[in-house]
Design an enzyme around this catalytic site. Structure first.
Site, mmCIF file in Angstrom:
data_model
loop_
_atom_site.group_PDB
_atom_site.id
_atom_site.type_symbol
_atom_site.label_atom_id
_atom_site.label_comp_id
_atom_site.label_asym_id
_atom_site.label_seq_id
_atom_site.Cartn_x
_atom_site.Cartn_y
_atom_site.Cartn_z
ATOM 1 N N GLU A 117 42.962 41.406 36.512
ATOM 2 C CA GLU A 117 42.538 40.414 35.525
ATOM 3 C C GLU A 117 41.238 40.866 34.880
ATOM 4 O O GLU A 117 40.703 41.939 35.202
ATOM 5 C CB GLU A 117 42.383 39.040 36.197
ATOM 6 C CG GLU A 117 43.680 38.498 36.766
ATOM 7 C CD GLU A 117 43.556 37.083 37.270
ATOM 8 O OE1 GLU A 117 43.363 36.168 36.447
ATOM 9 O OE2 GLU A 117 43.650 36.869 38.491
ATOM 10 N N HIS A 252 37.401 28.563 30.462
ATOM 11 C CA HIS A 252 38.468 29.567 30.506
ATOM 12 C C HIS A 252 38.913 29.878 29.081
ATOM 13 O O HIS A 252 39.074 28.976 28.264
ATOM 14 C CB HIS A 252 39.658 29.055 31.318
ATOM 15 C CG HIS A 252 40.608 30.133 31.726
ATOM 16 N ND1 HIS A 252 41.496 30.709 30.836
ATOM 17 C CD2 HIS A 252 40.814 30.753 32.919
ATOM 18 C CE1 HIS A 252 42.200 31.637 31.477
ATOM 19 N NE2 HIS A 252 41.809 31.685 32.736
ATOM 20 N N ARG A 293 35.151 36.210 31.476
ATOM 21 C CA ARG A 293 35.668 35.018 30.824
ATOM 22 C C ARG A 293 34.710 34.418 29.795
ATOM 23 O O ARG A 293 35.132 33.965 28.735
ATOM 24 C CB ARG A 293 36.012 33.964 31.879
ATOM 25 C CG ARG A 293 37.257 34.314 32.668
ATOM 26 C CD ARG A 293 37.549 33.288 33.740
ATOM 27 N NE ARG A 293 38.819 33.582 34.396
ATOM 28 C CZ ARG A 293 39.279 32.927 35.448
ATOM 29 N NH1 ARG A 293 38.555 31.943 35.969
ATOM 30 N NH2 ARG A 293 40.439 33.248 35.971
ATOM 31 N N HIS A 354 37.055 24.905 32.931
ATOM 32 C CA HIS A 354 37.955 25.383 33.968
ATOM 33 C C HIS A 354 37.352 25.347 35.370
ATOM 34 O O HIS A 354 38.038 24.995 36.328
ATOM 35 C CB HIS A 354 38.383 26.810 33.642
ATOM 36 C CG HIS A 354 39.346 27.410 34.615
ATOM 37 N ND1 HIS A 354 40.583 26.848 34.880
ATOM 38 C CD2 HIS A 354 39.265 28.529 35.400
ATOM 39 C CE1 HIS A 354 41.228 27.592 35.777
ATOM 40 N NE2 HIS A 354 40.447 28.610 36.112
ATOM 41 N N ARG A 389 32.128 33.042 36.955
ATOM 42 C CA ARG A 389 33.001 33.479 38.044
ATOM 43 C C ARG A 389 33.926 34.621 37.619
ATOM 44 O O ARG A 389 34.539 34.568 36.561
ATOM 45 C CB ARG A 389 33.832 32.298 38.542
ATOM 46 C CG ARG A 389 34.841 32.684 39.621
ATOM 47 C CD ARG A 389 35.488 31.482 40.246
ATOM 48 N NE ARG A 389 36.356 30.746 39.340
ATOM 49 C CZ ARG A 389 37.609 31.072 39.054
ATOM 50 N NH1 ARG A 389 38.139 32.187 39.551
ATOM 51 N NH2 ARG A 389 38.343 30.316 38.258
#
Length: 447
Positions: A117, A252, A293, A354, A389
């Site tokens: 990711e 997000h 992100r 998110h 994160r």
């Protein structure tokens, strides 16, 4: 029962039934009586919604890269000791999950299959289709339901905590004494809650664990369930329990755009990890989709402002149909219900709230600044995530530090945990050397 107050007692009260709460219960000694509270129903927890997967240290050479990826995503504001513990505990957690029947994707030879990711330098994410959270939560819940020492109360919402100063409060004095003792010091001795019938439940306990999620329900557009309204933060403030980085909220990049109200449907970052790309109104890429992100979300917001549009587009043209139908089956099916076939056309996506990186401050054992009170999962802030994160670190962090809370409770009760610690408390060898270098790393490096 006093009037409308029901009095219960146990050794440990766990507020929340997501992966953090469930894993904490499973790691507590079977000799301890446990009560778990679900604010609504058991299936309405954010752990059920996690799509992408769960990170793991891929091999012995992955300690430093995993550490650096986590720091870079977090703008180097991460607490180093927490990152170290999470990484070194990761393999034992994955093994433990598999022992509970969690069905991670595998290669033909039976080895774990990893996906990648955004902001990861390599593939190190274990997954189950695009419903990893549901797979883990369901298997852990099944295991917890088999424990004779655990009682689960659904539709029971925490209103406050009991301290050693207010544990004997009764209905006629409740409001007055609680208001007088908000800032009083003392050990946590349980919680006060209410159920759907409006009845107050006072639960006395030697140890209390907050595992009650984040703050998404306070946002107009969020991928979280609306019941997540930061209850622990409110109570912590009232009792002068330390909080940390309450302004660190993650947006997000990709939720499915819809003008309809309600919880936003997440489009997993794994989609971009497997080749999906973001497009502007002319069908052209406008950013690197595998950046952290916050960077990708900002790029989307800028593109939307430039175009005067409500969304951008995510194209799966570079993702094979087999990958879509296998790995992203549920995303495919949900998009179909909204009128989009991701195998044939781009879908409209927009950023949404998110995750909450801040929370109730805890130490390496998940203990808060109030004795006998622990916080785990998204409720807590142990510093792993820093300011932003890294994708798929949330499930891992929740499980590692929920287990550590259980171990600390067991240690104080002089009882063994059913799953003892298998990794050293501090790094050794090459990992110790790398850890020392990371501890000297300055935030400015992120620039």
């Amino acid at each position: 029962m006093d009037g409308q107050i029901e009095h219960l007692s146990c050794d440990v009260i766990i507020v929340g039934c997501g992966v953090a709460g469930l894993y904490c219960a499973l790691n507590l000694p079977r000799e301890l009586s446990i009560i778990m509270l679900a604010k609504t129903t058991l299936d309405e927890c954010d752990s059920m919604l996690a799509q992408g997967g769960i990170c793991v240290q891929h091999d012995t050479n992955d300690y430093a890269p995993f550490f650096e990826d986590t720091l870079r995503a977090g703008h180097f504001e991460n607490r180093r000791e927490s990152v170290d513990l999470m990484i070194r505990a990761s393999r034992s957690v994955i093994d433990n999950l598999m022992s509970f029947g969690v069905d991670f994707a595998q290669n033909d030879n039976g080895s774990l299959r990893y996906t990648r990711e955004g902001a990861h330098s390599r593939a190190r994410i274990c997954y189950h289709q695009d419903t990893t959270g549901a797979e883990i939560t369901t298997k852990l819940l099944t295991a917890v339901k088999q424990l004779a020492n655990v009682r689960i109360l659904e539709n029971t919402c925490m209103d406050d905590i009991l301290t050693e100063l207010n544990v004997s409060v009764r209905s006629s004095q409740y409001a007055r004494q609680i208001s007088q003792q908000k800032n009083a010091c003392g050990h946590c001795r349980g919680v006060v809650a209410h159920n759907n019938d409006g009845r107050t439940v006072s639960i006395s306990a030697n140890a209390t664990v907050w595992a009650c999620g984040g703050i998404g329900g306070m946002y107009e557009r969020s991928t979280n369930f609306p019941c997540l309204t930061g209850d622990a933060l409110r109570i912590a403030r009232a009792h002068s329990i330390a909080l940390e980085h309450t302004d660190y909220v993650q947006i997000h990049p990709t939720s499915l755009y819809t003008p309809k109200p309600g919880r936003a449907f997440l489009i997993s970052e794994s989609c971009r990890g497997e080749g999906a790309v973001l497009l502007d109104a002319q069908g052209k890429r406008f950013t690197d989709e595998l950046q952290p992100r916050d960077v990708v979300s900002a790029a989307i917001e800028q593109q939307m402002a430039k175009e005067g549009s409500d969304y951008v587009r995510l194209s799966f043209a570079n993702v094979s149909k087999n990958e879509i139908m296998g790995h992203f089956k549920h995303i495919y099916e949900h998009c179909l219900t909204e009128g989009y076939d991701i195998t044939q056309e781009p879908i409209p996506v927009v950023p949404a709230q998110h995750y909450f990186m801040g929370g109730v401050h805890v130490d390496r054992h998940s203990a808060t600044t109030m004795p006998s009170l622990y916080a785990v999962g998204e409720t807590s802030c142990n510093g792993v995530h820093g300011k932003n994160r890294l994708a798929s670190n949330s499930l891992l962090e929740s499980l590692v530090f929920a287990q550590r809370a259980a171990w600390d409770i067991a240690r104080k009760e002089s009882l063994p945990s059913p799953f003892p610690q298998t990794y050293s408390e501090h790094p050794v060898g090459a990992e110790a050397k790398a850890y020392k270098e990371f501890r000297m790393t300055k935030e400015a490096v992120c620039a």
